[in-house]
Design an enzyme around this catalytic site. Structure first.
Site, PDB file in Angstrom:
ATOM      1  N   ARG A  49      47.308  27.960  30.865  1.00  0.00           N
ATOM      2  CA  ARG A  49      45.961  28.368  30.478  1.00  0.00           C
ATOM      3  C   ARG A  49      45.027  27.165  30.430  1.00  0.00           C
ATOM      4  NH1 ARG A  49      42.901  32.949  30.498  1.00  0.00           N
ATOM      5  NH2 ARG A  49      41.927  33.427  28.509  1.00  0.00           N
ATOM      6  N   THR A  85      40.779  37.843  38.706  1.00  0.00           N
ATOM      7  CA  THR A  85      42.193  37.523  38.531  1.00  0.00           C
ATOM      8  C   THR A  85      43.054  38.139  39.635  1.00  0.00           C
ATOM      9  OG1 THR A  85      41.823  37.588  36.169  1.00  0.00           O
ATOM     10  CG2 THR A  85      44.086  37.540  36.835  1.00  0.00           C
ATOM     11  N   THR A 117      44.060  33.169  37.478  1.00  0.00           N
ATOM     12  CA  THR A 117      42.667  33.609  37.410  1.00  0.00           C
ATOM     13  C   THR A 117      41.710  32.428  37.389  1.00  0.00           C
ATOM     14  OG1 THR A 117      41.163  35.038  36.136  1.00  0.00           O
ATOM     15  CG2 THR A 117      42.554  33.569  34.870  1.00  0.00           C
ATOM     16  N   GLU A 162      38.835  33.605  35.798  1.00  0.00           N
ATOM     17  CA  GLU A 162      38.115  34.483  34.858  1.00  0.00           C
ATOM     18  C   GLU A 162      37.244  35.476  35.614  1.00  0.00           C
ATOM     19  OE1 GLU A 162      37.687  36.640  32.197  1.00  0.00           O
ATOM     20  OE2 GLU A 162      35.602  36.002  32.198  1.00  0.00           O
ATOM     21  N   ASP A 194      36.234  33.480  27.492  1.00  0.00           N
ATOM     22  CA  ASP A 194      37.222  34.352  26.837  1.00  0.00           C
ATOM     23  C   ASP A 194      37.320  34.056  25.337  1.00  0.00           C
ATOM     24  OD1 ASP A 194      37.826  35.802  29.062  1.00  0.00           O
ATOM     25  OD2 ASP A 194      39.891  35.114  29.266  1.00  0.00           O
ATOM     26  N   SER A 249      44.060  35.041  26.130  1.00  0.00           N
ATOM     27  CA  SER A 249      44.075  35.764  27.399  1.00  0.00           C
ATOM     28  C   SER A 249      44.661  37.160  27.209  1.00  0.00           C
ATOM     29  CB  SER A 249      44.920  34.997  28.408  1.00  0.00           C
ATOM     30  OG  SER A 249      45.156  35.778  29.555  1.00  0.00           O
ATOM     31  N   SER A 250      44.484  37.984  28.221  1.00  0.00           N
ATOM     32  CA  SER A 250      45.125  39.299  28.273  1.00  0.00           C
ATOM     33  C   SER A 250      46.161  39.367  29.381  1.00  0.00           C
ATOM     34  CB  SER A 250      44.075  40.376  28.544  1.00  0.00           C
ATOM     35  OG  SER A 250      43.119  40.360  27.536  1.00  0.00           O
ATOM     36  N   GLY A 301      41.063  41.526  33.302  1.00  0.00           N
ATOM     37  CA  GLY A 301      40.617  41.178  31.954  1.00  0.00           C
ATOM     38  C   GLY A 301      41.468  41.904  30.924  1.00  0.00           C
TER      39      GLY A 301
HETATM   40  N1  GLU Z   1      40.167  35.815  31.669  1.00  0.00           N
HETATM   41  C1  GLU Z   1      40.984  36.972  31.578  1.00  0.00           C
HETATM   42  C2  GLU Z   1      42.220  36.725  30.785  1.00  0.00           C
HETATM   43  O1  GLU Z   1      42.643  35.640  30.677  1.00  0.00           O
HETATM   44  C3  GLU Z   1      41.372  37.459  32.903  1.00  0.00           C
HETATM   45  C4  GLU Z   1      40.182  37.799  33.680  1.00  0.00           C
HETATM   46  C5  GLU Z   1      40.386  38.886  34.581  1.00  0.00           C
HETATM   47  O2  GLU Z   1      41.434  39.484  34.681  1.00  0.00           O
HETATM   48  O3  GLU Z   1      39.432  39.144  35.250  1.00  0.00           O
HETATM   49  O4  GLU Z   1      42.796  37.610  30.285  1.00  0.00           O
END
Ligand code: GLU
Length: 599
Positions: free
Chosen positions: A106, A408, A426, A428, A450, A471-472, A493
């Site tokens: 990350r 991503t 990603t 982002e 984020d 993050s997700s 995201g």
């Molecule tokens: N920034 C998001 C994350 O870390 C991912 C972005 C995306 O999937 O567009 O979860």
């Protein structure tokens, strides 16, 4: 003119449509969303990238080599979603030890970044989100290259140079622009046109590249070759570090640029200080399987895992489709409440990970689900304190706005020895910060958006110097016994979490095959009043779910890339040793799944 190319493979007729535009018309590689066979497999959103990964496997490389080569190729063909200007999470199953491990690559906040960096001091409100995205202030220290290097050093058989070579060659010779690439470029045209190196690279002649034309990126090819020759230090401690810091501070703007471009805090010393971190995976048992995911700084493993624990006692397999979807949506909302309240970078926040993933907490949360009625959202977070009653009450309500992007990319690889990689990476937002490093051919991320913009000390995800934004991303590997069963992940995201959860329950509980589970319409309940859903989901299930009290909001305007939720890439290990590689049949124009030897 529409042209149809038919090719016969594995007994399936594969049809690829492309539109002829210019005389420089090139032929796009075939996309195949499902492939079954032996000797290893790769699935990603892009056929060039998947082919590069398969080629590495065919030449004797392992799953880690293939994953890095595929990811580097995605940096070429999916430059708005991923690349060395960003970060990600790498989950690895080692066939020898039967263990799952992870790398947290990350991005980090620079060492001098203050907690109120996103706040307008004169109004005491955050700056408008779109202004923060396209600016230096959102650029975190990239972790992708450190991830590749660490993965190859620990488990790979190729050098970094060899793993990057096919992608460098692809960048040099170019790839065929598809409708998704053109659409994504057009959606970013306004901001890309305000940054000189970005406009030069992605808007040649002031327009997005035409579908069917060849898009070449010789500067990225040279960057990969340089890194391959000199190692990652040229990026983290050499000239590239200084160049990234300089462009984050003051990007070259085109005349007439209207964005404020808040200067970034990124310094060369931040790049020198960066390290990818090895972490133990999250693990929950579900339906007798072991589900491994990404621990914090991602909320992917904890949230997918908690939701599965909540669902374990609900027995989705025995429900009607409507009842199962209602239960899935409710479980997801509960898990998202806890995600918002408790999950952040573990170096800065005491995340109660063990309790969040405990069966006791899952059961306490599960009993809050009313089988007839959707709870009023947002639901409060629970108390993962080790003391569980049959039905927990819940505490504060999480109402922080969700601004995570929908960009991503995800890839999965497996080799003939049984090693497996599930890797999400990603920059982002689609197009990241919109700031390209001059002469180097890649975009820098906007990952720091984020973080929560408002520095509320109760929020585990506020901006702090050196911290990783929550993050997700949910790269996941499911084992049966100690053998791989499913490897899966998605972009999107915070909808990544629900996409992985929904696809897994589709497959494990709802009797769908993996390709069906991926193709099924998606809905994402992230603890909001209305459920975000694809139009196809609303059309198919909206009326049946309305009596429960669920309301739906389409994910995005029809025809925009936001109208779709996620883009899954997955593998299933079949009895008898075959691998089923699966990708999206239609989302983002369809993905590319391949195996070394077709059955
Ligand atoms: N920034 C998001 C994350 O870390 C991912 C972005 C995306 O999937 O567009 O979860």
């Amino acid at each position: 003119m529409k042209k149809l190319i038919a090719s016969l493979s594995a007994g399936t007729l594969v049809l690829t449509a492309f539109t002829a535009t210019t005389s420089a018309q090139a032929q796009a590689p075939t996309r195949q969303p499902v492939s079954i066979g032996y000797g290893g497999a790769v699935s990603s959103v892009d056929p060039d990238a998947t082919n590069i990964g398969l080629d590495v496997l065919r030449r004797g490389g392992n799953a880690v080599d293939a994953a890095v080569a595929t990811a580097a190729a995605l940096g070429v063909t999916e430059p708005y979603s991923a690349g060395i200007g960003g970060g990600g999470y790498f989950v690895y199953y080692n066939a020898k030890s039967h263990k799952v491990t992870t790398i947290d690559g990350r991005e980090t906040a620079p060492a001098t970044m203050p907690s109120d960096a996103f706040m307008n001091k004169s109004t005491n409100q955050p700056y408008p989100f779109a202004q923060l995205v396209t600016s230096g202030v959102s650029i975190g220290v990239p972790g992708t290259l450190a991830t590749w290097n660490s993965a190859l050093k620990q488990w790979g058989s190729l050098s970094l140079g060899k793993a990057l070579k096919p992608a460098a060659e692809l960048a040099e010779r170019g790839f065929v622009v598809d409708p998704t690439f053109r659409l994504q470029t057009l959606e970013n045209k306004d901001r890309f046109s305000q940054v000189v190196p970005t406009a030069k690279l992605f808007l040649p002649n002031g327009d997005a590249p035409q579908v069917g034309s060849l898009f070449k990126n010789p500067e990225l090819a040279a960057t990969y070759t340089l890194i391959g020759r000199q190692g990652p230090s040229v990026f983290y401690r050499g000239p590239l570090a200084g160049e990234m810091a300089a462009v984050a501070k003051n990007p070259p703007k085109t005349p007439g640029a209207t964005l404020p471009f808040f200067p970034g805090y990124l310094r060369a010393s931040d790049l020198a200080a960066y390290g990818a971190i090895d972490r133990a995976p999250t693990k929950v048992r579900y339906d007798g399987l072991e589900v491994y995911g990404m621990p914090p700084s991602s909320s992917g493993g904890s949230t997918v895992g908690e939701a599965l624990n909540i669902l374990q006692s609900q027995h989705l397999a025995q429900m009607s489709t409507t009842q199962a979807l209602h239960t899935y949506l409710e479980a997801s909302a509960l898990a998202f409440a806890d995600r918002g309240a408790y999950v952040g970078d573990p170096a800065y926040v005491d995340v109660p990970l063990k309790e969040l993933l405990s069966k006791g907490f899952g059961a306490e949360r599960s009993c809050l689900i009313d089988p007839q009625k959707a709870a009023t959202k947002p639901v409060p977070a629970g108390s993962p304190d080790g003391k569980y009653s049959r039905c927990g009450k819940g505490s504060a309500v999480d109402q922080r706005p969700d601004t995570e992007g929908r960009s991503t990319t995800h890839l999965v690889t497996a080799d003939k020895w049984g090693n497996v990689v599930s890797y999400t990476l990603t920059i982002e937002q689609t197009g990241g910060s919109g700031i390209t490093v001059p002469g180097r051919g890649f975009l820098l991320n906007n990952e720091l958006t984020d973080f929560s913009a408002v520095p509320d000390p109760k929020d585990p995800n506020i901006v702090e110097a050196g911290k990783r934004p929550r993050s997700s991303m949910s790269p996941t590997i499911v084992l049966r016994g100690d053998k791989p069963y499913i490897a899966i992940g998605s972009p999107g995201g915070s909808t990544i979490i629900t996409t992985v959860l929904q696809t897994l329950t589709n497959r494990l509980d709802r009797g769908m095959t993996l390709p069906q589970a991926i193709a099924a319409p998606r809905a994402s309940q992230r603890n909001t009043a209305s459920v975000t859903a694809e139009q196809s989901f609303i059309d198919k299930y909206g009326a049946a779910l309305a009596p429960y009290g669920h309301t739906f909001t389409p994910a995005g305007a029809p025809g925009s890339s936001a109208a779709e939720i996620g883009a899954v890439a997955a593998l299933e290990f079949l009895p008898g040793g075959a691998i089923l590689a699966a990708a999206e049949p239609t989302r983002r124009g369809g993905g590319a799944a391949g195996v070394v030897r077709e059955r």
